[in-house]
Design a protein around this motif. Sequence first.
Motif, PDB file in Angstrom:
ATOM      1  N   LYS A 145       0.957  -0.808   0.107  1.00 41.72           N
ATOM      2  CA  LYS A 145       0.170  -0.103  -0.425  1.00 41.72           C
ATOM      3  C   LYS A 145       1.339   1.635  -0.449  1.00 41.72           C
ATOM      4  O   LYS A 145       0.590   2.712   0.747  1.00 41.72           O
ATOM      5  N   ARG A 146       1.871   1.311  -1.113  1.00 45.86           N
ATOM      6  CA  ARG A 146       3.132   2.144  -0.859  1.00 45.86           C
ATOM      7  C   ARG A 146       3.157   3.168  -2.508  1.00 45.86           C
ATOM      8  O   ARG A 146       2.608   2.336  -3.513  1.00 45.86           O
ATOM      9  N   LYS A 147       2.882   4.051  -2.163  1.00 44.55           N
ATOM     10  CA  LYS A 147       3.091   4.848  -3.695  1.00 44.55           C
ATOM     11  C   LYS A 147       4.367   4.828  -4.266  1.00 44.55           C
ATOM     12  O   LYS A 147       5.160   4.408  -3.884  1.00 44.55           O
ATOM     13  N   ILE A 148       4.767   4.574  -5.815  1.00 49.96           N
ATOM     14  CA  ILE A 148       5.616   4.687  -6.528  1.00 49.96           C
ATOM     15  C   ILE A 148       6.980   6.196  -6.294  1.00 49.96           C
ATOM     16  O   ILE A 148       5.870   6.990  -6.995  1.00 49.96           O
ATOM     17  N   LEU A 149       7.991   5.974  -6.161  1.00 53.08           N
ATOM     18  CA  LEU A 149       8.127   6.757  -6.451  1.00 53.08           C
ATOM     19  C   LEU A 149      10.033   6.926  -7.197  1.00 53.08           C
ATOM     20  O   LEU A 149      11.335   6.333  -6.525  1.00 53.08           O
ATOM     21  N   PRO A 150       9.512   7.499  -8.368  1.00 48.80           N
ATOM     22  CA  PRO A 150      11.058   7.242  -9.608  1.00 48.80           C
ATOM     23  C   PRO A 150      11.658   8.483  -9.209  1.00 48.80           C
ATOM     24  O   PRO A 150      11.494   9.315  -9.209  1.00 48.80           O
ATOM     25  N   VAL A 151      13.466   7.841  -8.925  1.00 49.71           N
ATOM     26  CA  VAL A 151      14.199   8.428  -8.746  1.00 49.71           C
ATOM     27  C   VAL A 151      15.161   7.980 -10.206  1.00 49.71           C
ATOM     28  O   VAL A 151      15.913   7.455 -10.326  1.00 49.71           O
ATOM     29  N   THR A 152      15.322   9.893 -10.901  1.00 53.04           N
ATOM     30  CA  THR A 152      16.986   9.231 -12.032  1.00 53.04           C
ATOM     31  C   THR A 152      17.723  10.204 -11.714  1.00 53.04           C
ATOM     32  O   THR A 152      18.220  10.630 -11.229  1.00 53.04           O
ATOM     33  N   ILE A 153      19.120   9.988 -12.427  1.00 53.72           N
ATOM     34  CA  ILE A 153      20.020  10.459 -12.175  1.00 53.72           C
ATOM     35  C   ILE A 153      21.411  10.689 -13.751  1.00 53.72           C
ATOM     36  O   ILE A 153      20.248   9.426 -15.001  1.00 53.72           O
ATOM     37  N   GLU A 154      21.272  11.491 -13.924  1.00 54.96           N
ATOM     38  CA  GLU A 154      22.794  11.998 -15.233  1.00 54.96           C
ATOM     39  C   GLU A 154      23.918  12.425 -14.794  1.00 54.96           C
ATOM     40  O   GLU A 154      23.520  13.142 -13.281  1.00 54.96           O
ATOM     41  N   VAL A 181      14.250  13.599  -8.153  1.00 65.56           N
ATOM     42  CA  VAL A 181      13.322  12.808  -7.297  1.00 65.56           C
ATOM     43  C   VAL A 181      11.854  13.447  -7.939  1.00 65.56           C
ATOM     44  O   VAL A 181      11.496  14.191  -7.860  1.00 65.56           O
ATOM     45  N   ASN A 182      11.074  12.101  -8.773  1.00 66.99           N
ATOM     46  CA  ASN A 182      10.088  12.655  -9.222  1.00 66.99           C
ATOM     47  C   ASN A 182       8.777  12.290  -8.906  1.00 66.99           C
ATOM     48  O   ASN A 182       8.710  11.704  -7.462  1.00 66.99           O
ATOM     49  N   ASP A 183       7.433  13.231  -9.290  1.00 69.40           N
ATOM     50  CA  ASP A 183       5.825  12.826  -9.112  1.00 69.40           C
ATOM     51  C   ASP A 183       5.537  11.648  -8.660  1.00 69.40           C
ATOM     52  O   ASP A 183       6.301  10.387  -9.658  1.00 69.40           O
ATOM     53  N   PRO A 184       5.263  11.027  -7.695  1.00 70.38           N
ATOM     54  CA  PRO A 184       4.816   9.923  -7.374  1.00 70.38           C
ATOM     55  C   PRO A 184       4.001   9.079  -7.940  1.00 70.38           C
ATOM     56  O   PRO A 184       2.850   9.881  -8.775  1.00 70.38           O
ATOM     57  N   PHE A 185       3.385   7.357  -8.195  1.00 68.51           N
ATOM     58  CA  PHE A 185       2.438   7.075  -8.569  1.00 68.51           C
ATOM     59  C   PHE A 185       1.950   5.865  -7.876  1.00 68.51           C
ATOM     60  O   PHE A 185       2.181   5.839  -6.599  1.00 68.51           O
ATOM     61  N   ASN A 186       0.759   6.047  -7.875  1.00 67.35           N
ATOM     62  CA  ASN A 186      -0.203   4.907  -7.459  1.00 67.35           C
ATOM     63  C   ASN A 186      -0.919   4.197  -7.781  1.00 67.35           C
ATOM     64  O   ASN A 186      -2.063   4.039  -8.700  1.00 67.35           O
ATOM     65  N   PRO A 187      -0.033   3.121  -7.759  1.00 71.65           N
ATOM     66  CA  PRO A 187      -0.545   1.488  -8.666  1.00 71.65           C
ATOM     67  C   PRO A 187      -1.801   0.966  -7.559  1.00 71.65           C
ATOM     68  O   PRO A 187      -2.536   1.257  -6.406  1.00 71.65           O
ATOM     69  N   THR A 188      -3.029   0.965  -8.428  1.00 71.60           N
ATOM     70  CA  THR A 188      -4.021   0.698  -8.106  1.00 71.60           C
ATOM     71  C   THR A 188      -3.910  -1.532  -8.992  1.00 71.60           C
ATOM     72  O   THR A 188      -3.783  -2.033  -9.736  1.00 71.60           O
ATOM     73  N   LYS A 189      -5.365  -2.480  -7.759  1.00 76.35           N
ATOM     74  CA  LYS A 189      -6.151  -3.209  -8.772  1.00 76.35           C
ATOM     75  C   LYS A 189      -6.581  -3.184  -9.898  1.00 76.35           C
ATOM     76  O   LYS A 189      -6.274  -3.784 -10.628  1.00 76.35           O
TER      77      LYS A 189
END
Length: 214
Positions: A145-154, A181-189
């Motif tokens: 029950k957690r959101k996804i936080l994509p983190v990117t690096i260059e 640190v990008n905006d979070p995503f909230n995966p659902t059923k």
Amino acid sequence: MQIFFELKEKIISFLLYYYIEFVYKTSKIEKIGRLDLLEDSCKDKFIIFIWHGDSYCYYPFLEGKKLNIITTKNKRGGVISRISSHFGYDVLRLPDTGGNGDYIFKVRDLINKKTYANLVMSVDGPTGPQHEIKNFALIMALFSKRKILPVTIEAKHKIELKKRWDKLKLPLPFNRIKIKVNDPFNPTKSDRKEKFITIKKEIKNVMESQIGDN
């Protein structure tokens, strides 16, 4: 023989974590985006998504933060575990293959009830293909029950190991490194019902975008 492998692992780990510290100390590090979400004071905890090939570049980024990192139980995971521990992260070592799958629930209980920390996952690992997000990473986010936080690096200057499946990147000293640190995503059923096809594409687009373009 086991002693030899352990000594080799220690030496490699020692060289790698002191090298990446030197890189950070001699480089300009620019951090942008939703950095507030990674503060200890943030009440929400996330599943942090990174690419396997970028993983070495991140180690000092959140040094001192409460953080869980997933790696494998095999020999590859040994060096990663030692480097992660050096920077103060808790390491969760899982098998390469799913087995009976009960470790998903064990990890969920550990991160939600015992450590309550952000969890970092190399989402196209441990064996690739490169930049193909694994269902396990999304299921882990959904079940915990957690959101996804994509983190990117260059990293402006780097060595890329092109013969490896993940094209592992080794940043060079006296560099310019940008982390977002990008905006979070909230995966659902509903995402799970469609086998995460749409949300995978959306997250991949964000993680493959140039940091300056977002």
